[in-house]
Write an enzyme that holds these catalytic residues in place. Structure first.
Site, PDB file in Angstrom:
ATOM      1  N   LYS A 187       0.856  -1.184   0.000  1.00  0.00           N
ATOM      2  CA  LYS A 187       0.000   0.000   0.000  1.00  0.00           C
ATOM      3  C   LYS A 187       0.896   1.240   0.000  1.00  0.00           C
ATOM      4  O   LYS A 187       1.463   1.620   1.025  1.00  0.00           O
ATOM      5  CB  LYS A 187      -0.917   0.043   1.235  1.00  0.00           C
ATOM      6  N   GLY A 238       7.445   5.633   7.226  1.00  0.00           N
ATOM      7  CA  GLY A 238       6.575   6.795   7.424  1.00  0.00           C
ATOM      8  C   GLY A 238       6.972   7.535   8.685  1.00  0.00           C
ATOM      9  O   GLY A 238       8.062   7.334   9.233  1.00  0.00           O
ATOM     10  N   THR A 240       7.008   8.894  12.660  1.00  0.00           N
ATOM     11  CA  THR A 240       7.091   8.195  13.945  1.00  0.00           C
ATOM     12  C   THR A 240       5.706   8.045  14.585  1.00  0.00           C
ATOM     13  O   THR A 240       5.380   6.995  15.139  1.00  0.00           O
ATOM     14  CB  THR A 240       8.068   8.955  14.869  1.00  0.00           C
ATOM     15  N   GLU A 241       4.874   9.078  14.478  1.00  0.00           N
ATOM     16  CA  GLU A 241       3.532   8.998  15.100  1.00  0.00           C
ATOM     17  C   GLU A 241       2.704   7.878  14.485  1.00  0.00           C
ATOM     18  O   GLU A 241       2.060   7.097  15.200  1.00  0.00           O
ATOM     19  CB  GLU A 241       2.770  10.304  14.902  1.00  0.00           C
ATOM     20  N   GLY A 243       3.870   5.348  12.877  1.00  0.00           N
ATOM     21  CA  GLY A 243       4.550   4.093  13.233  1.00  0.00           C
ATOM     22  C   GLY A 243       4.044   3.558  14.569  1.00  0.00           C
ATOM     23  O   GLY A 243       3.753   2.365  14.705  1.00  0.00           O
ATOM     24  N   GLU A 258      10.641   2.070   9.561  1.00  0.00           N
ATOM     25  CA  GLU A 258      11.617   3.084   9.128  1.00  0.00           C
ATOM     26  C   GLU A 258      10.943   4.432   9.300  1.00  0.00           C
ATOM     27  O   GLU A 258      10.078   4.814   8.504  1.00  0.00           O
ATOM     28  CB  GLU A 258      12.013   2.835   7.662  1.00  0.00           C
ATOM     29  N   CYS A 292      14.028  11.586   5.195  1.00  0.00           N
ATOM     30  CA  CYS A 292      14.117  11.165   6.595  1.00  0.00           C
ATOM     31  C   CYS A 292      15.486  11.493   7.160  1.00  0.00           C
ATOM     32  O   CYS A 292      15.628  11.825   8.328  1.00  0.00           O
ATOM     33  CB  CYS A 292      13.863   9.677   6.687  1.00  0.00           C
ATOM     34  N   GLU A 389      10.995  16.892  13.641  1.00  0.00           N
ATOM     35  CA  GLU A 389      11.230  16.770  12.204  1.00  0.00           C
ATOM     36  C   GLU A 389      10.318  17.726  11.438  1.00  0.00           C
ATOM     37  O   GLU A 389       9.109  17.720  11.644  1.00  0.00           O
ATOM     38  CB  GLU A 389      10.940  15.328  11.775  1.00  0.00           C
TER      39      GLU A 389
HETATM   40  P1  NAD Z   1       2.943   9.005   7.180  1.00  0.00           P
HETATM   41  O1  NAD Z   1       3.366   8.319   8.413  1.00  0.00           O
HETATM   42  O2  NAD Z   1       1.942  10.097   7.256  1.00  0.00           O
HETATM   43  O3  NAD Z   1       2.325   7.931   6.139  1.00  0.00           O
HETATM   44  C1  NAD Z   1       3.046   6.781   5.763  1.00  0.00           C
HETATM   45  C2  NAD Z   1       2.096   5.714   5.253  1.00  0.00           C
HETATM   46  O4  NAD Z   1       1.258   5.274   6.320  1.00  0.00           O
HETATM   47  C3  NAD Z   1       1.158   6.158   4.147  1.00  0.00           C
HETATM   48  O5  NAD Z   1       1.076   5.132   3.183  1.00  0.00           O
HETATM   49  C4  NAD Z   1      -0.186   6.335   4.871  1.00  0.00           C
HETATM   50  O6  NAD Z   1      -1.300   6.170   4.042  1.00  0.00           O
HETATM   51  C5  NAD Z   1      -0.090   5.211   5.876  1.00  0.00           C
HETATM   52  N1  NAD Z   1      -0.955   5.368   7.049  1.00  0.00           N
HETATM   53  C6  NAD Z   1      -1.392   6.510   7.627  1.00  0.00           C
HETATM   54  N2  NAD Z   1      -2.149   6.235   8.706  1.00  0.00           N
HETATM   55  C7  NAD Z   1      -2.194   4.880   8.819  1.00  0.00           C
HETATM   56  C8  NAD Z   1      -2.813   3.987   9.716  1.00  0.00           C
HETATM   57  N3  NAD Z   1      -3.545   4.423  10.731  1.00  0.00           N
HETATM   58  N4  NAD Z   1      -2.641   2.654   9.528  1.00  0.00           N
HETATM   59  C9  NAD Z   1      -1.892   2.186   8.507  1.00  0.00           C
HETATM   60  N5  NAD Z   1      -1.287   2.987   7.594  1.00  0.00           N
HETATM   61  C10 NAD Z   1      -1.420   4.324   7.750  1.00  0.00           C
HETATM   62  O7  NAD Z   1       4.310   9.490   6.491  1.00  0.00           O
HETATM   63  P2  NAD Z   1       4.523  10.412   5.228  1.00  0.00           P
HETATM   64  O8  NAD Z   1       4.063  11.786   5.536  1.00  0.00           O
HETATM   65  O9  NAD Z   1       4.000   9.715   4.025  1.00  0.00           O
HETATM   66  O10 NAD Z   1       6.112  10.384   5.114  1.00  0.00           O
HETATM   67  C11 NAD Z   1       6.960  11.214   5.815  1.00  0.00           C
HETATM   68  C12 NAD Z   1       7.567  10.505   6.997  1.00  0.00           C
HETATM   69  O11 NAD Z   1       8.228   9.302   6.594  1.00  0.00           O
HETATM   70  C13 NAD Z   1       8.654  11.338   7.669  1.00  0.00           C
HETATM   71  O12 NAD Z   1       8.522  11.274   9.049  1.00  0.00           O
HETATM   72  C14 NAD Z   1       9.943  10.655   7.216  1.00  0.00           C
HETATM   73  O13 NAD Z   1      11.047  10.870   8.073  1.00  0.00           O
HETATM   74  C15 NAD Z   1       9.524   9.231   7.164  1.00  0.00           C
HETATM   75  N6  NAD Z   1      10.436   8.465   6.315  1.00  0.00           N
HETATM   76  C16 NAD Z   1      11.314   7.606   6.922  1.00  0.00           C
HETATM   77  C17 NAD Z   1      12.250   6.924   6.141  1.00  0.00           C
HETATM   78  C18 NAD Z   1      13.267   5.999   6.758  1.00  0.00           C
HETATM   79  O14 NAD Z   1      13.931   5.274   6.019  1.00  0.00           O
HETATM   80  N7  NAD Z   1      13.442   6.012   8.061  1.00  0.00           N
HETATM   81  C19 NAD Z   1      12.256   7.114   4.762  1.00  0.00           C
HETATM   82  C20 NAD Z   1      11.331   7.993   4.200  1.00  0.00           C
HETATM   83  C21 NAD Z   1      10.419   8.660   4.986  1.00  0.00           C
END
Ligand code: NAD
Length: 485
Positions: A187, A238, A240-241, A243, A258, A292, A389
């Site tokens: 997804k 995605g 941290t919150e 996650g 991640e 990230c 962040e």
């Molecule tokens: P996000 O956490 O808002 O969303 C990530 C994914 O989670 C999306 O596909 C979203 O649809 C899904 N999602 C949202 N709510 C959910 C839920 N309740 N249950 C299941 N899935 C859900 O992140 P974003 O805004 O897309 O990305 C930015 C973040 O990602 C930043 O914090 C960045 O640091 C992090 N990131 C980390 C790495 C790494 O390798 N550590 C790499 C890239 C991005």
């Protein structure tokens, strides 16, 4: 319509053939009534209509992945490897993968070609080679007994990705999962689903039905997937919150998370200043800070602070922000209006906390969601801007005098994703690297993530590793067998 808009809209139409983007379930494209729009952040306009997977489509995707697991996991490893290699061979000529990423996420072509496209292909080639190299242990117990271990796949892996560099993550997440004998339901982010659609077209041709499934949607679709009883691993990239929320939703499962970062970048007084300035600017501004690992806190030794800051501001002034298709551009737009507003709120926060802006701080008045490279100084270490962040092109520069002082501040956030050290003194570099609480430390460079090395966070930046041998071991569970002779 401007030339820029026309070009982007026409490219998107070519990729989608003007049709709504379907899900891939059991080797078939499936459409749904409910759809959402994906927006091209360079032009701020809708470029495609995407089918939403509701609970029943997610259940169907997991069921089919579960059914296919049996035959896929029982294939001789060299047979599985052939599928992965074929995928790498086919994708290398599919230019639309990169174009979809540029359109949908605003990632500049200059970065997309190396980071995403290359990384996807390399991950499939690399993990194809791992298929027949999984070995385990024999443990002697007594003269009459011994144990041996078996490394076995989990079953269905849910792959959930973020919107930045959306083309990249499918490589280090999907390739090791498949190589280990698992099947996947992917997804992608609802903000940048187009690369996953191009991916699904190739997966449909290459893999047996049900081994790779792709569903689209936002938080609800993600929640249905994570909480499904037959999903045993969640491989998530995605914030941290989210996650933390995912772990609550999913309960007891294996998680590879991640997450976010606030990476410190330490420049000692003997560093090669030209290189430190250049790498720090690339590490921060090249994806408009939507990385990230963004080098968002730069610590510069007092003796070279003024010199560094002057040079850094000059580089920021000349940093090319614009149409991501332009090969000379290194920073595209932010992903959305919402993200633009979030970045502005951090800038306001920084000013309220007493920070001074040396360059930037505003939207760039173009079509789309562009923001200036922004440099803050005099920001308190404990302020929100220094701790949280931003995920936009806003960084803070601090000065320091001693190694102990800089390590203390570098380690002072809840994150621990990556860090960098610039110095000609290799002993100082390694000693500092060992003290930094981060999953990756770069010495005299920034942002390089080799496909054959582990990547992942300390502290709230995540758990588990992607890449290298650790990347496939995460996707295998260990069975211990006790033998009585
Ligand atoms: P996000 O956490 O808002 O969303 C990530 C994914 O989670 C999306 O596909 C979203 O649809 C899904 N999602 C949202 N709510 C959910 C839920 N309740 N249950 C299941 N899935 C859900 O992140 P974003 O805004 O897309 O990305 C930015 C973040 O990602 C930043 O914090 C960045 O640091 C992090 N990131 C980390 C790495 C790494 O390798 N550590 C790499 C890239 C991005």
């Amino acid at each position: 319509m401007s030339d820029l808009k026309t070009k982007h809209v026409e490219e998107a139409k070519r990729i989608t053939a003007g049709q709504k983007i379907p899900l891939l379930i059991n080797g078939e494209f499936v459409t749904t009534q409910k759809t959402f729009s994906t927006i091209d952040p360079t032009i701020g306009e809708e470029i495609a209509e995407v089918c939403v997977a509701g609970e029943s489509e997610v259940n169907l995707a997991v069921e089919t992945a579960q059914r296919s697991f049996e035959s896929w996991s029982e294939l001789p490893p060299r047979e599985r490897a052939k599928y992965l290699k074929k995928f790498a061979d086919v994708i290398k000529d599919v230019k639309d993968y990169q174009i979809a990423e540029i359109l949908d996420s605003g990632l500049p072509r200059s970065i997309s070609s190396r980071l995403s496209f290359g990384s996807l292909r390399r991950a499939f080639e690399y993990y194809a080679e791992w298929c027949d190299k999984i070995t385990s242990d024999v443990i002697s117990i007594s003269s009459q007994s011994f144990d041996f271990t078996l490394k076995e796949p989990f079953g269905v892996v849910a792959v959930i990705t973020s919107w930045n560099v959306p083309g990249m993550f499918l490589g280090p997440k999907v390739a090791p999962a498949l190589a280990a004998g698992n099947t996947v339901v992917i997804k992608p982010s609802e903000y940048s689903p187009l690369p996953a659609y191009v991916f699904s077209k190739i997966a449909k041709e290459v893999f047996p039905p049900g081994v790779v499934n792709v569903v689209f949607g936002g938080a609800d679709t993600g929640r249905f997937l994570v909480s499904h009883k037959d999903v045993w691993v969640v491989s998530f990239t995605g914030g941290t919150e989210i996650g933390e929320l995912i772990v609550k939703q999913g309960g007891i499962k294996k998680y590879i998370l991640e997450l976010g970062g606030k990476s410190p970048n330490i420049i000692f007084e003997d560093a090669n200043l030209d290189s430190a300035v250049f790498m720090s600017s690339i590490g921060m501004f090249s994806l408009s800070g939507q990385m990230c690992a963004a080098s968002s806190r730069i610590f510069v030794h007092k003796k070279i602070y003024q010199d560094f800051v002057e040079r850094f501001v000059n580089v920021a002034k000349g940093f090319s922000v614009g149409d991501p298709f332009d090969p000379a551009v290194f920073a595209g737009p932010l992903i959305s209006q919402k993200q633009l507003e979030r970045v502005e709120s951090f800038v306001d926060e920084g000013k309220r906390a007493g920070g001074r802006i040396l360059f930037g701080g505003s939207r760039i008045s173009k079509t789309g969601y562009f923001f200036e490279p922004t440099i803050f100084v005099d920001v308190p270490h404990n302020s929100k801007l220094a701790q949280e962040e931003v995920f936009g092109p806003v960084l803070t520069i601090f000065d320091f005098e001693s190694e102990d002082e800089v390590v203390k501040y570098a380690n002072s956030t809840k994150y621990g994703l990556s860090a960098a050290v610039f110095t000609k003194d290799i002993s100082k570099a390694i000693k500092t690297a060992k003290k930094l609480r981060a999953g990756t430390v770069w010495i005299n460079t920034y942002g390089i993530i080799p496909h054959n090395a582990p990547w992942g966070g300390y502290k709230m930046s995540g758990v588990g590793r992607e890449g290298g041998k650790e990347g496939i071991e995460e996707l295998l569970q260990i069975k211990n067998v006790y033998v009585q002779l």
